[in-house]
Structures are given as structure tokens and as C-alpha cells.
Design an enzyme around this catalytic site. Structure first.
Site, PDB file in Angstrom:
ATOM      1  N   ALA A  14       0.823  -1.208   0.000  1.00  0.00           N
ATOM      2  CA  ALA A  14       0.000   0.000   0.000  1.00  0.00           C
ATOM      3  C   ALA A  14       0.857   1.256   0.000  1.00  0.00           C
ATOM      4  O   ALA A  14       1.945   1.289   0.582  1.00  0.00           O
ATOM      5  CB  ALA A  14      -0.915   0.006   1.215  1.00  0.00           C
ATOM      6  N   CYS A  15       0.312   2.285  -0.650  1.00  0.00           N
ATOM      7  CA  CYS A  15       1.015   3.560  -0.714  1.00  0.00           C
ATOM      8  C   CYS A  15       0.076   4.682  -0.299  1.00  0.00           C
ATOM      9  O   CYS A  15      -1.122   4.481  -0.132  1.00  0.00           O
ATOM     10  CB  CYS A  15       1.540   3.810  -2.119  1.00  0.00           C
ATOM     11  SG  CYS A  15       0.240   4.085  -3.334  1.00  0.00           S
ATOM     12  N   GLU A  16       0.648   5.842  -0.156  1.00  0.00           N
ATOM     13  CA  GLU A  16      -0.128   7.006   0.241  1.00  0.00           C
ATOM     14  C   GLU A  16      -1.037   7.467  -0.879  1.00  0.00           C
ATOM     15  O   GLU A  16      -2.227   7.552  -0.725  1.00  0.00           O
ATOM     16  CB  GLU A  16       0.827   8.136   0.664  1.00  0.00           C
ATOM     17  CG  GLU A  16       0.165   9.251   1.414  1.00  0.00           C
ATOM     18  CD  GLU A  16      -0.426   8.825   2.749  1.00  0.00           C
ATOM     19  OE1 GLU A  16      -1.558   9.251   3.031  1.00  0.00           O
ATOM     20  OE2 GLU A  16       0.207   8.069   3.486  1.00  0.00           O
TER      21      GLU A  16
ATOM     22  N   SER B 251       6.975   3.179  -2.573  1.00  0.00           N
ATOM     23  CA  SER B 251       6.151   1.992  -2.372  1.00  0.00           C
ATOM     24  C   SER B 251       6.055   1.142  -3.645  1.00  0.00           C
ATOM     25  O   SER B 251       5.960  -0.077  -3.560  1.00  0.00           O
ATOM     26  CB  SER B 251       4.764   2.365  -1.867  1.00  0.00           C
ATOM     27  OG  SER B 251       4.136   3.248  -2.749  1.00  0.00           O
TER      28      SER B 251
END
Length: 109
Positions: A15-17, A23
Site C-alpha cells: 500500500a502507498c499514500e 512503495s
């Protein structure tokens, strides 16, 4: 605590922002390590608020872990502090290779 048997892990989400960056690199590294280890898992990269419902394990930066748990309540969430030294991915590959259960109890890598 959420736990999955190693044989029940099929989809891992890094997961990334909100976008690409570190990521995406982490996801690609994990894909390669999983393939090299002969693990039959799918690894994808996803924004934290768009994690697929059938995700088994989420790997996320500690600042995103709570959001990942909300987005994927049935998944094990492994968190890490530093993109350059991500022990969560190491832990996941080691446990899957050994056939050990994956638990978010050890998620504070």
C-alpha cells in the site's frame, strides 16, 4: 490480531499514500523476491484507500497502517518504518517459505 495460514495467502498488497515512488519500488522488489522464492502469490501496488477486498496481506508504512486496516479489515497488515530497510517484506517472505502463519502481531517491524 489477524492471522492467515501461509497456504491461504494469495494476494499481497504493497500500500502507498497516493502515488508511485518508494512503495512501487518496494512492491516490485517483493514481487521479485516472491518469484525467486517460488511462492505462488500475487503482489500488487495499491493506494491505501483502494485495497482490494480479497487481499490477504498488506504491507504499509507505519503512518498508513491504520488506514490499511480500515480498508482491508480481514487482511494481515505488516507495517514498517523505513522504505530502504523494510523488514516487513523480509518477514513475510521468510514465513511464507517456512509455511508459518502470518500475523499482524509481528507487524511492528
Amino acid at each position: 490480531m489477524t492471522e492467515k495460514r501461509a497456504e491461504d495467502v494469495h494476494l499481497v498488497v504493497f500500500a502507498c499514500e497516493a502515488g508511485m515512488g518508494s512503495s512501487l519500488i518496494g512492491a516490485n522488489q517483493l514481487k521479485k523476491r516472491a518469484k525467486d522464492a517460488g511462492l505462488g502469490i500475487k503482489v500488487i501496488h495499491s493506494p491505501g484507500n483502494q485495497i482490494p477486498a480479497d487481499t490477504d496481506v498488506v504491507i504499509a508504512h507505519e503512518g498508513l497502517a491504520a488506514r490499511a486496516r480500515s480498508a482491508a479489515p480481514n487482511a494481515v497488515v505488516l507495517s514498517f518504518r523505513n522504505f530502504l530497510n523494510n523488514p516487513a517484506s523480509d518477514l513475510l517472505v521468510r514465513q511464507l517459505k517456512a509455511g508459518q502463519p502470518i500475523s499482524d502481531e509481528a507487524a511492528h517491524a
